[in-house]
Write an enzyme that holds these catalytic residues in place. Structure first.
Site, short mmCIF file in Angstrom:
data_model
loop_
_atom_site.label_atom_id
_atom_site.label_comp_id
_atom_site.label_asym_id
_atom_site.label_seq_id
_atom_site.Cartn_x
_atom_site.Cartn_y
_atom_site.Cartn_z
CG HIS A 1 24.30 -7.58 56.50
ND1 HIS A 1 25.37 -7.66 55.64
CD2 HIS A 1 23.36 -8.43 56.03
CE1 HIS A 1 25.09 -8.53 54.69
NE2 HIS A 1 23.88 -9.00 54.89
CG HIS B 1 23.23 -4.78 52.60
ND1 HIS B 1 22.83 -5.39 53.76
CD2 HIS B 1 22.60 -5.43 51.59
CE1 HIS B 1 21.97 -6.36 53.47
NE2 HIS B 1 21.82 -6.41 52.16
CB CYS C 1 16.07 -21.27 45.45
SG CYS C 1 16.57 -20.50 47.02
CB CYS D 1 17.81 -17.81 44.46
SG CYS D 1 19.25 -18.49 45.26
CB CYS E 1 19.16 -23.33 47.18
SG CYS E 1 20.09 -21.83 46.80
CG HIS F 1 19.54 -18.95 49.89
ND1 HIS F 1 19.27 -18.68 48.57
CD2 HIS F 1 19.83 -17.77 50.48
CE1 HIS F 1 19.37 -17.37 48.38
NE2 HIS F 1 19.72 -16.80 49.51
CE LYS G 1 26.46 -14.77 51.46
NZ LYS G 1 25.21 -15.12 50.83
CE LYS H 1 16.87 -13.15 56.83
NZ LYS H 1 15.45 -12.82 56.76
ZN LIG Z 1 18.80 -19.98 47.04
#
Ligand SMILES: [Zn+2]
Length: 672
Positions: free
Chosen positions: A18, A21, A132, A135, A151, A154, A309, A312
């Site tokens: 996306h 990147h 996690c 991660c 986490c 996330h 941010k 997904k």
């Molecule tokens: Zn995480």
């Protein structure tokens, strides 16, 4: 020629590439081009990180073998860069056989290594902790939010995990790492990130579990007589080694010289969320293996889209190639480098992109090029005019060439420090100065009067302006390689812009009498609303075209119901009401949004809802819906939304399906 070796992160293939990147990689490409211009043999390594539990799971969810899954997503990454004007020198996949050889070569050194405290750097041990999955790391208490051991990166609960594993004695490297940060304050940049890492390491380091027995999708650790369990390497040890294997480390003969020439890296670019792996684990691994350390790790920030941010789970993912298709990859590259201070988080919006395109590229740079080149075509038969050496060569003319020189110097010192925005500011000051110079000297009026003196001053002005345009074009080439190439050719310069050195740029002025090229607009002005609509459509078309195996957004079946339980009081804080849609219309320029007026008995609410792709506005009028009535108002596309429509989210595309009632229910009834 001295080398400059730089790397992007190896991108994780759990989803298609996306804009985030693309941002890292566009910056890397700009640095590569800039370093070449400085006279360095610049080498860019990028690639994909393909092992670990997330990939094993994603492949399973897609119903395919992990290797096939990785092949598909890695191809998406590889093919992403060319349309964005990005050139790289090596692309490493961590499922390549050559990478496995690199990891085993590093392992052979680590397994023999002694930590600074004299003990073996690698040992066997048992470990349990909050892990996690996303991660792929055990979390400290400070990295978890309670309740639920969530986490912080996330926003999902970690799992308690116990394993008998191989450990890396990271705790013994605390002093050596702190000494490194102390000795070389530029090792980690920017400074705020450096301070975070220093504080983290000062707080003490725990040994790192570097093998896994619970998963299979990884590089197997060579078994020993004492340990015959099937371990695979921890995904970060595996992935970080890609920076070595990608340039020939651990390879037989032929590939080796590249490693010897290029390592250590001069610059490693990473996202701030993976800085710890690169600034703590990575140098410690290298120290243990007796390999030289990279010169600098630079952590950039996040691209925020509509203030949050891109992720997904939020479903707010933008892709770079479709943006480039509509507005040009160069415009996107320019926008990201100019608008977002490198190293900090920055907001991305399509509206700001189109505005900047029109003001900076179409108006300032594009107009300057077409004005100057058109006048040279018209008044001097397409030939670079002879500047007058006589009295007419005024201070005003000389001033422009001084500004050009200063702009080049400032640009270089900014780009050396990766301050791209400030470097581009310097170039824009030059462009603005030349545009102003043309307005003030009125070359068209001189051409009309046409005395001998006027004519020679006209030649000086157009030569001076074209020369300043040449300098600006050369400086912008690393950022906008394609469109600057066009201006370069229109200026009639025969040499290849991509091979231009800063020295040439300074010392090789335009040659008088050279024929310029055919003048064509490089940045045509774009109608704002229409362009925004096209940008939206291109995003949607691209989301549809992605292979189902690389889901654009997590499919609901992959999202487990939250483990955390709440009290009834918590639920009752959410005030859900039945409402009736009175009016509905599309939101201009946003193909997903509808503006609704919803009658909830006591009042009529304006609500903006992302359901335009699933429901035609006229089909909703008179329909009963459920809304969250006590949500804080927020603005979407400048329209205030007072509440939220409740809908199920279905399928891979998260298609919204509205909640309805079988029986008739009065407006304003509360759900509980
Ligand atoms: Zn995480």
């Amino acid at each position: 020629m001295p080398k400059f070796f730089l790397t992007t992160p190896l991108y994780y293939v759990n989803a298609a590439p996306h804009l985030g990147h693309a941002y890292s990689t566009m910056v890397a490409d700009t640095i590569r081009r800039y370093q070449k211009m400085r006279g360095y043999d610049a080498f860019l390594l990028t690639g994909t990180d393909e092992h670990g539990q997330n990939i094993e799971r994603a492949a399973k969810a897609a119903g395919m073998p992990p290797q096939k899954y990785c092949d598909e997503v890695a191809a998406l990454f590889r093919n992403e860069w060319q349309p964005l004007g990005i050139e790289f020198d090596s692309f490493i996949r961590t499922t390549d056989a050559s990478h496995t050889r690199g990891v085993l070569a590093l392992w052979a050194r680590l397994a023999q290594a002694k930590a600074p405290d004299g003990q073996p750097a690698i040992y066997r041990g048992k470990y349990g902790g909050w892990y996690c999955q996303r991660c792929e790391v055990f979390k400290d208490d400070s990295e978890l939010r309670q309740p639920g051991n969530v986490c912080l990166v996330h926003e999902q609960p970690c799992e308690w995990t116990e394993e008998e594993n191989l450990f890396f004695r990271l705790s013994a490297y605390q002093e050596a790492l702190l000494a490194l940060y102390e000795r070389d304050p530029e090792f980690i940049r920017p400074e705020t990130r450096r301070n975070e890492v220093v504080a983290f390491v000062r707080g003490g380091l725990r040994d790192l579990s570097i093998s896994r027995t619970t998963i299979q999708w990884g590089i197997p650790v060579p078994q020993t007589p004492e340990d015959t369990a099937k371990h695979v390497f921890y995904v970060w040890l595996d992935a970080l080694t890609g920076y070595l294997s990608g340039i020939g480390y651990g390879q037989p003969d032929a590939a080796k010289p590249a490693f010897e020439r290029l390592w250590p890296a001069d610059l490693q670019l990473v996202g701030k969320e993976i800085l710890r792996f690169h600034a703590v684990y990575w140098p410690a691994f290298l120290m243990a293996a007796g390999l030289p350390l990279p010169a600098a790790i630079f952590a950039h920030g996040w691209l925020l889209f509509e203030e949050s941010k891109m992720s997904k789970s939020k479903g707010n993912i933008l892709r770079a190639v479709p943006i480039g298709d509509v507005i040009g990859a160069d415009a996107l590259r320019y926008f990201l480098l100019r608008e977002i201070p490198f190293g900090q988080d920055g907001n991305f919006s399509l509206e700001a992109l189109v505005s900047r395109y029109n003001s900076d590229l179409a108006n300032d740079l594009g107009n300057l090029a077409s004005r100057v080149l058109t006048m040279i075509t018209r008044y001097f038969h397409q030939e670079i005019p002879y500047p007058s050496a006589q009295a007419q060569h005024s201070a005003q003319d000389r001033r422009i060439l001084e500004i050009a020189e200063q702009a080049a110097a400032r640009y270089v010192s900014c780009f050396d420090r990766l301050e791209f925005g400030a470097g581009l500011d310097a170039v824009w000051e030059l462009i603005a100065a030349v545009n102003k110079y043309l307005v003030e000297t009125e070359p068209w009026a001189l051409a009309e009067r046409g005395t001998q003196d006027d004519r020679s001053h006209l030649a000086t002005i157009l030569y001076t302006a074209a020369e300043a345009l040449r300098v600006a074009t050369g400086l912008l080439a690393p950022v906008m390689p394609d469109s600057t190439g066009k201006i370069w050719r229109q200026l009639g310069i025969g040499s290849d812009l991509s091979a231009l050195s800063l020295d040439d740029l300074r010392k090789t002025p335009l040659r008088t009498g050279d024929k310029i090229g055919k003048v064509e607009p490089v940045f045509p002005r774009l109608p704002k609303e229409e362009t925004l609509a096209r940008l939206q459509q291109a995003q949607e078309a691209s989301a549809r075209s992605l292979p189902a195996k690389a889901p654009a957004a997590g499919s609901p079946s992959e999202q487990p119901v939250s483990a955390e339980r709440i009290k009834i009081d918590d639920f009752l804080k959410v005030d859900m009401r039945v409402g009736e849609v009175r009016a509905a219309e599309r939101v201009k320029g946003a193909s997903k949004l509808l503006r609704l007026e919803v009658d909830i008995g006591t009042e009529v609410r304006q609500i903006v809802a992302g359901i335009a792709e699933a429901y035609a506005p006229e089909s909703l009028v008179g329909k009963k819906v459920v809304i969250v009535a006590n949500l804080e108002p927020r603005k979407l596309r400048g329209i205030e939304s007072n509440g939220m429509i409740v809908a199920a989210s279905v399928g891979k595309e998260d298609r919204p399906v509205l909640v309805t009632f079988v029986e008739d229910v009065p407006n304003g009834a509360r759900l509980r």
